[in-house]
Design an enzyme around this catalytic site. Structure first.
Site, PDB file in Angstrom:
ATOM      1  N   GLY A  74     -23.270   8.251   5.495  1.00 34.71           N
ATOM      2  CA  GLY A  74     -24.389   8.696   4.669  1.00 34.71           C
ATOM      3  C   GLY A  74     -25.340   7.537   4.429  1.00 34.71           C
ATOM      4  O   GLY A  74     -25.404   6.574   5.193  1.00 34.71           O
ATOM      5  N   GLY A  75     -26.049   7.625   3.307  1.00 38.77           N
ATOM      6  CA  GLY A  75     -27.025   6.587   2.971  1.00 38.77           C
ATOM      7  C   GLY A  75     -26.402   5.210   2.855  1.00 38.77           C
ATOM      8  O   GLY A  75     -27.090   4.183   2.969  1.00 38.77           O
TER       9      GLY A  75
ATOM     10  N   GLY B 239     -46.253 -10.648  33.081  1.00 39.57           N
ATOM     11  CA  GLY B 239     -46.243 -10.645  31.617  1.00 39.57           C
ATOM     12  C   GLY B 239     -44.942 -11.198  31.059  1.00 39.57           C
ATOM     13  O   GLY B 239     -44.917 -11.840  30.007  1.00 39.57           O
ATOM     14  N   ALA B 240     -43.857 -10.958  31.798  1.00 33.87           N
ATOM     15  CA  ALA B 240     -42.547 -11.429  31.319  1.00 33.87           C
ATOM     16  C   ALA B 240     -42.513 -12.955  31.269  1.00 33.87           C
ATOM     17  O   ALA B 240     -41.868 -13.542  30.401  1.00 33.87           O
ATOM     18  CB  ALA B 240     -41.442 -10.889  32.209  1.00 33.87           C
TER      19      ALA B 240
HETATM   20  C1  HXC Z   1     -14.963   9.754  -5.109  1.00 32.18           C
HETATM   21  C2  HXC Z   1     -13.612   9.537  -3.297  1.00 32.18           C
HETATM   22  C3  HXC Z   1     -14.725   9.519  -2.438  1.00 32.18           C
HETATM   23  C4  HXC Z   1     -16.006   9.629  -3.027  1.00 32.18           C
HETATM   24  C5  HXC Z   1     -12.967   9.320  -1.245  1.00 32.18           C
HETATM   25  N1  HXC Z   1     -12.545   9.417  -2.502  1.00 32.18           N
HETATM   26  N2  HXC Z   1     -14.293   9.401  -1.179  1.00 32.18           N
HETATM   27  N3  HXC Z   1     -13.746   9.636  -4.614  1.00 32.18           N
HETATM   28  N4  HXC Z   1     -16.091   9.744  -4.370  1.00 32.18           N
HETATM   29  N5  HXC Z   1     -17.101   9.610  -2.272  1.00 32.18           N
HETATM   30  C6  HXC Z   1     -11.163   9.347  -2.984  1.00 32.18           C
HETATM   31  C7  HXC Z   1     -10.362  10.571  -2.617  1.00 32.18           C
HETATM   32  O1  HXC Z   1     -10.505  11.553  -3.606  1.00 32.18           O
HETATM   33  C8  HXC Z   1      -8.951  10.016  -2.583  1.00 32.18           C
HETATM   34  O2  HXC Z   1      -8.472   9.889  -3.905  1.00 32.18           O
HETATM   35  C9  HXC Z   1      -9.148   8.633  -2.069  1.00 32.18           C
HETATM   36  O3  HXC Z   1     -10.520   8.297  -2.291  1.00 32.18           O
HETATM   37  C10 HXC Z   1      -8.891   8.507  -0.592  1.00 32.18           C
HETATM   38  O4  HXC Z   1      -9.582   9.549   0.081  1.00 32.18           O
HETATM   39  P1  HXC Z   1      -8.851  10.470   1.161  1.00 32.18           P
HETATM   40  O5  HXC Z   1      -9.772  11.603   1.406  1.00 32.18           O
HETATM   41  O6  HXC Z   1      -7.457  10.752   0.758  1.00 32.18           O
HETATM   42  O7  HXC Z   1      -8.811   9.468   2.404  1.00 32.18           O
HETATM   43  P2  HXC Z   1      -9.035   9.799   3.923  1.00 32.18           P
HETATM   44  O8  HXC Z   1      -8.245  11.001   4.339  1.00 32.18           O
HETATM   45  O9  HXC Z   1      -8.791   8.515   4.645  1.00 32.18           O
HETATM   46  O10 HXC Z   1     -10.576  10.155   4.088  1.00 32.18           O
HETATM   47  C11 HXC Z   1     -11.570   9.204   3.784  1.00 32.18           C
HETATM   48  C12 HXC Z   1     -12.947   9.883   3.766  1.00 32.18           C
HETATM   49  C13 HXC Z   1     -12.908  11.077   2.789  1.00 32.18           C
HETATM   50  C14 HXC Z   1     -13.318  10.336   5.167  1.00 32.18           C
HETATM   51  C15 HXC Z   1     -13.956   8.804   3.341  1.00 32.18           C
HETATM   52  O11 HXC Z   1     -12.345  10.648   1.564  1.00 32.18           O
HETATM   53  C16 HXC Z   1     -14.244  11.641   2.522  1.00 32.18           C
HETATM   54  O12 HXC Z   1     -14.797  12.388   3.361  1.00 32.18           O
HETATM   55  N6  HXC Z   1     -14.812  11.327   1.366  1.00 32.18           N
HETATM   56  C17 HXC Z   1     -16.066  11.841   0.932  1.00 32.18           C
HETATM   57  C18 HXC Z   1     -17.167  11.197   1.683  1.00 32.18           C
HETATM   58  C19 HXC Z   1     -18.533  11.603   1.161  1.00 32.18           C
HETATM   59  O13 HXC Z   1     -18.934  12.754   1.362  1.00 32.18           O
HETATM   60  N7  HXC Z   1     -19.157  10.698   0.417  1.00 32.18           N
HETATM   61  C20 HXC Z   1     -20.421  10.910  -0.124  1.00 32.18           C
HETATM   62  C21 HXC Z   1     -21.387  10.649   1.016  1.00 32.18           C
HETATM   63  S1  HXC Z   1     -23.029  10.623   0.498  1.00 32.18           S
HETATM   64  P3  HXC Z   1      -6.924   9.869  -4.261  1.00 32.18           P
HETATM   65  O14 HXC Z   1      -6.917   9.818  -5.739  1.00 32.18           O
HETATM   66  O15 HXC Z   1      -6.354  11.102  -3.684  1.00 32.18           O
HETATM   67  O16 HXC Z   1      -6.365   8.626  -3.652  1.00 32.18           O
HETATM   68  C22 HXC Z   1     -23.321   9.049   0.234  1.00 32.18           C
HETATM   69  C23 HXC Z   1     -24.715   8.847  -0.163  1.00 32.18           C
HETATM   70  C24 HXC Z   1     -25.053   7.441  -0.312  1.00 32.18           C
HETATM   71  O17 HXC Z   1     -22.537   8.205   0.312  1.00 32.18           O
HETATM   72  C25 HXC Z   1     -26.525   7.435  -0.545  1.00 32.18           C
HETATM   73  C26 HXC Z   1     -27.088   6.099  -0.687  1.00 32.18           C
HETATM   74  C27 HXC Z   1     -28.546   6.191  -0.901  1.00 32.18           C
END
Ligand code: HXC
Length: 510
Positions: free
Chosen positions: A169-170, A404-405
Site C-alpha cells: 500500500g502507501g 549524442g551518447a
Molecule cells: C493492525 C495488523 C495489521 C494492520 C497485521 N496485523 N496487519 N494489525 N493493522 N495493518 C496483525 C494481525 O492482526 C496479527 O495479529 C499480526 O499482525 C500478524 O498478522 P497475520 O495476518 O497473522 O500475519 P501473516 O499471515 O504473516 O500476514 C501478514 C499480512 C497480513 C499479509 C501483512 O497481516 C495482512 O494482510 N495485513 C493487513 C494488511 C493491510 O491491508 N494493511 C493496510 C494497508 S493500507 P495477531 O494478534 O493475530 O498476532 C496501508 C496504507 C498506508 O498500509 C498508507 C500510507 C499513506
C-alpha cells in the site's frame, strides 16, 4: 530504590520480548530475524542507544486499550557502523504485525529529525502490515509525517531502506523516496496493491513474490537496488555500503586505509580491447583493476546491465563509477540504463562523491519501443544529471564514444574536469559503416567503393586524436597506466569548487 531498579529491568525485559515468544518463534520459523536481532547485526556491538522503548499507542477503538505493547511495534535509536553514527528504526512484526500507528510513526519521525539535526544517515528496516487498521486516519497522518521527512532529508543525509517482510500500500512510498532499497529474497515484498486486489481489478492471477518480490524489483521494476539471500547477508551488505558514504551532505566520505599502490601498472589492460571493434569485453574487469584492492560495491547489478553503477575507492577515497558494459546490448544507452545511471549520478553529486565515467558506447538504442516510452525524456535525465553535477568528474573513453551518447557520458562539454581516452578510442558521430552509408548513398550499389569510403572514414575518425586536437580529450593515455592517471586526476581535483547559477531547484526532465 532496589524495587524501582528491578521494575525498570522488568519493564525493559517485557518490551524486549515484543509480541511474545510464540510470535518470535513464528518470525524465526519464516526464516526472519526479529527487529532487535536485526539491529544487533547491523550495528557495532553494544553501540545501540534505544529511544522510546516504553511508548504505547493511544487508540481506544476496537478494544485496543486492552493491548498496549511497550514500544508500539518499532525499535528506534542510534548506534555506530564501524565507529560512524547512524540512526535506525526496525519494525517489529511480532507486535501487531509491525503495523504503523500514530505513535509508531512518531517514533520514526523523532529519529529522522535527530538524524537531520545531527548529520547522520537513517537506516529503516521495514517489516510491517501497513497502516494500523484500528487507528484509521491517525495512521495515515503518521505515514504522511514520515514521507515529509523522507523528502526533507533527501540530499541532506543518506537514507537506506531494508525491506525484510511485507511492505504494501502507501507504505511503499517511504522507502521509494530513500536513496537505496535492499530486499531479502523470498521473505520480503513491496507492492501498491496486493495480489487479491490485482485479481479483482485486472483479473491477473499473480503471487505476492511475482508481483513484488526481490527478484521482480531488482530485475524488472528497478525499485530495489539489490536482493540478498537472507537477513544476515542483507545487513552485512548495508554495513559495507555505509562504509562508502559520507554521514551527511556537509562532510566528505570516509577515507579508508589502503594497501594498494595508487601508481600500480596493469599491463593486462593494454590487451583488454579486442582487435575486432564489434567484439565485446567485460568492463567490470577494468573497474576491478582500477579499484583499491579490487573492491567494487555494485548498485542495481541485476537491472539494465548495459550500464554499470557502483562505488570503488581510489587512494582510500570513495568514487562513484558509471560505465557502459559492452557485454550487454553492446553497452548502448536506453531508457532503463539512462534512468539507472542518472539516479546514481545525482546521488553522488548530492553527497560530494566524485564520479569516474568509463565510456564505450555505440549510441542510443533505436526503435519504436524506446521512442514510444520516452527515450528522449529518459535519456535527457542522464544528460541533465551529468551536466548539473559539480563533483569532480573524470572520464576515460576506452573504445566507442559515438554521437549524442559521447556528449552525455560526462564529456568535456558537460564540464567533465579531466577527460582521458585510450588509443583504441573512436570519438565520432557514428561508426564507419553507418556514416559511409549516409554520406556516400550514391555508391551503395558498389561494395568496393563503399568499403574504400568506410576505410577512409575509419582512418580519419575512428581514433581519439581528432577530439584530442580540439582539447575535448585532455590526454590519450596508456591503458596500463589508467589507475595511476585516474588517481592523480582525482587528487588534483580535491579542492574543486564549481558554483552554479542561483535557482530554487532545477527542473530535471522527470
Ligand atoms: C493492525 C495488523 C495489521 C494492520 C497485521 N496485523 N496487519 N494489525 N493493522 N495493518 C496483525 C494481525 O492482526 C496479527 O495479529 C499480526 O499482525 C500478524 O498478522 P497475520 O495476518 O497473522 O500475519 P501473516 O499471515 O504473516 O500476514 C501478514 C499480512 C497480513 C499479509 C501483512 O497481516 C495482512 O494482510 N495485513 C493487513 C494488511 C493491510 O491491508 N494493511 C493496510 C494497508 S493500507 P495477531 O494478534 O493475530 O498476532 C496501508 C496504507 C498506508 O498500509 C498508507 C500510507 C499513506
Amino acid at each position: 530504590m532496589k524495587d524501582i531498579l528491578t521494575e525498570l529491568e522488568n519493564r525493559r525485559e517485557t518490551a524486549r520480548l515484543g509480541g511474545g515468544q510464540k510470535r518470535i518463534d513464528a518470525q524465526h520459523g519464516r526464516g526472519k530475524l526479529t527487529a532487535r536481532e536485526r539491529i544487533d547485526l547491523l550495528l557495532d556491538e553494544d553501540s545501540f542507544e534505544e529511544f522510546d522503548m516504553f511508548v504505547t499507542h493511544r487508540c481506544t477503538d476496537f478494544g485496543m486499550e486492552k493491548q498496549k505493547p511497550a514500544g508500539d511495534g518499532v525499535v528506534t535509536g542510534w548506534g555506530t557502523i564501524n565507529g560512524r553514527q547512524v540512526y535506525v528504526f526496525s519494525q517489529d512484526f511480532t507486535v501487531l504485525g509491525g503495523s504503523v500507528s500514530a505513535t509508531h510513526a512518531m517514533k520514526i519521525c523523532k529519529i529522522m529529525d535527530m538524524a537531520m539535526q545531527n548529520g547522520a544517515p537513517v537506516i529503516g528496516i521495514n517489516d510491517s502490515g501497513g497502516a494500523r487498521i484500528q487507528e484509521g486516519v491517525d495512521s495515515l497522518a503518521g505515514y504522511g509525517e514520515v514521507f515529509q521527512r523522507n523528502i526533507e532529508a533527501s540530499g541532506v543525509v543518506p537514507q537506506i531502506s531494508v525491506i525484510m517482510g511485507p511492505c504494501a500500500g502507501g507504505a511503499v512510498y517511504s522507502p521509494a523516496m530513500t536513496d537505496f532499497i535492499f530486499m531479502v529474497k523470498d521473505s520480503s515484498y513491496m507492492f501498491v496493491t496486493g495480489p487479491d486486489v490485482v485479481k479483482t481489478v485486472t483479473n491477473e492471477v499473480v503471487t505476492a513474490e511475482e508481483l513484488g518480490g526481490a527478484s521482480t524489483h531488482t530485475r524488472k521494476s528497478s525499485v530495489a537496488d539489490a536482493a540478498f539471500e537472507n537477513d544476515v547477508e542483507a545487513l552485512a551488505e548495508v554495513r559495507r555500503l555505509v562504509d562508502f558514504l559520507p554521514l551527511n551532505n556537509q562532510s566528505k566520505p570516509p577515507v579508508r586505509p589502503f594497501f594498494d599502490d595508487p601508481a600500480r601498472i596493469e599491463a593486462s589492460l593494454d590487451t583488454l580491447i579486442p582487435e575486432n571493434p564489434n567484439q565485446p569485453y567485460d568492463m567490470k574487469e577494468l573497474i576491478l583493476k582500477l579499484a583499491d584492492e579490487a573492491d567494487f560495491y555494485e548498485i542495481q547489478e541485476e537491472f539494465a546491465k548495459n550500464i554499470i553503477t557502483g562505488f570503488i575507492r581510489l587512494e582510500g577515497q570513495t568514487v562513484g563509477v558509471v560505465a557502459n558494459q559492452p557485454m550487454v546490448l553492446a553497452g548502448v544507452l536506453d531508457i532503463d540504463s539512462a534512468r539507472k545511471a542518472a539516479r546514481f549520478v545525482r546521488f553522488c553529486d548530492c553527497f560530494e562523491i566524485p564520479l569516474l565515467t568509463l565510456v564505450d558506447v555505440p549510441g542510443f538504442l533505436p526503435g519504436t519501443t524506446q521512442e514510444y516510452n520516452g527515450v528522449i525524456k529518459h535519456g535527457a535525465k542522464l544528460l541533465f544529471a551529468y551536466g548539473e553535477a559539480t563533483v569532480p568528474k573524470v572520464t576515460v573513453i576506452t573504445r566507442k564514444a559515438y554521437g549524442g551518447a559521447y556528449v552525455v557520458m560526462s564529456s568535456k562539454h558537460l564540464r567533465g574536469d579531466i577527460n582521458y581516452a585510450w588509443p583504441t578510442s573512436e570519438v565520432a558521430v557514428m561508426g564507419a559503416k553507418g556514416a559511409t552509408e549516409i554520406i556516400h548513398r550514391a555508391d551503395l550499389g558498389d561494395p568496393e567503393k563503399i568499403a574504400a569510403h568506410a576505410a577512409e572514414y575509419e582512418a580519419r575518425f575512428a581514433n581519439p586524436f581528432v577530439a584530442a586536437e580540439r582539447g575535448f580529450i585532455d590526454e590519450v593515455i596508456q591503458p596500463r597506466s589508467t589507475r595511476k592517471r585516474v588517481a592523480r586526476a582525482f587528487a588534483s581535483l580535491r579542492g574543486k569548487k564549481k558554483p552554479m547559477p542561483w535557482k530554487k531547484h532545477d527542473n530535471i526532465p522527470l
